[in-house]
Design a protein around this motif. Structure first.
Motif, PDB file in Angstrom:
ATOM      1  N   ASP A  68      -5.646   1.087  -1.936  1.00  0.00           N
ATOM      2  CA  ASP A  68      -6.451   1.463  -0.767  1.00  0.00           C
ATOM      3  C   ASP A  68      -7.767   0.684  -0.730  1.00  0.00           C
ATOM      4  N   GLN A  87       0.837  -1.205   0.000  1.00  0.00           N
ATOM      5  CA  GLN A  87       0.000   0.000   0.000  1.00  0.00           C
ATOM      6  C   GLN A  87       0.869   1.250   0.000  1.00  0.00           C
ATOM      7  N   ASN A 122       1.166   4.046  -3.143  1.00  0.00           N
ATOM      8  CA  ASN A 122       0.814   5.452  -2.930  1.00  0.00           C
ATOM      9  C   ASN A 122       1.971   6.423  -3.118  1.00  0.00           C
TER      10      ASN A 122
END
Length: 108
Positions: free
Chosen positions: A51, A31, A35
């Motif tokens: 997400d 994650q 990002n």
């Protein structure tokens, strides 16, 4: 030497003993990597997908997504907007899922 150790997906506890990495640890790392890609476009495209989807991902899809995150942003971008240009069949399903998630019209 440290870099080699980190590649093995293990972590050290306070006693300096090696413990295997959990699925939750892998999801958190994926994650973060999704990002913070390096380009804002891929941060958004892969980050929003991660997400929403990572919490339910298990192997082998999680491993495929982790491998996808090692590929350059430009290549992933071209695969998302032109899936037929994906030269590795290992990634076609995850690319199709990302396209569907973002409602990007793409044909296989």
């Amino acid at each position: 030497m440290l870099r080699d150790f980190l590649k093995h997906k293990k972590t050290m506890d306070k006693d300096m003993s090696v413990i295997p990495e959990t699925v939750d640890m892998r999801r958190k790392r994926a994650q973060y990597r999704a990002n913070y890609r390096g380009t804002k476009e891929m941060d958004w495209v892969l980050g929003k997908f991660a997400d929403a989807k990572l919490s339910s991902m298990v192997d082998p899809k999680l491993s495929t997504f982790e491998l996808l995150l090692t590929i350059a942003d430009q290549k992933i971008n071209s695969w998302i907007f032109s899936p037929e240009s994906c030269d590795n069949p290992q990634y076609t399903d995850i690319i199709a899922e990302i396209c569907e998630f973002h409602d990007v019209s793409c044909s296989k």
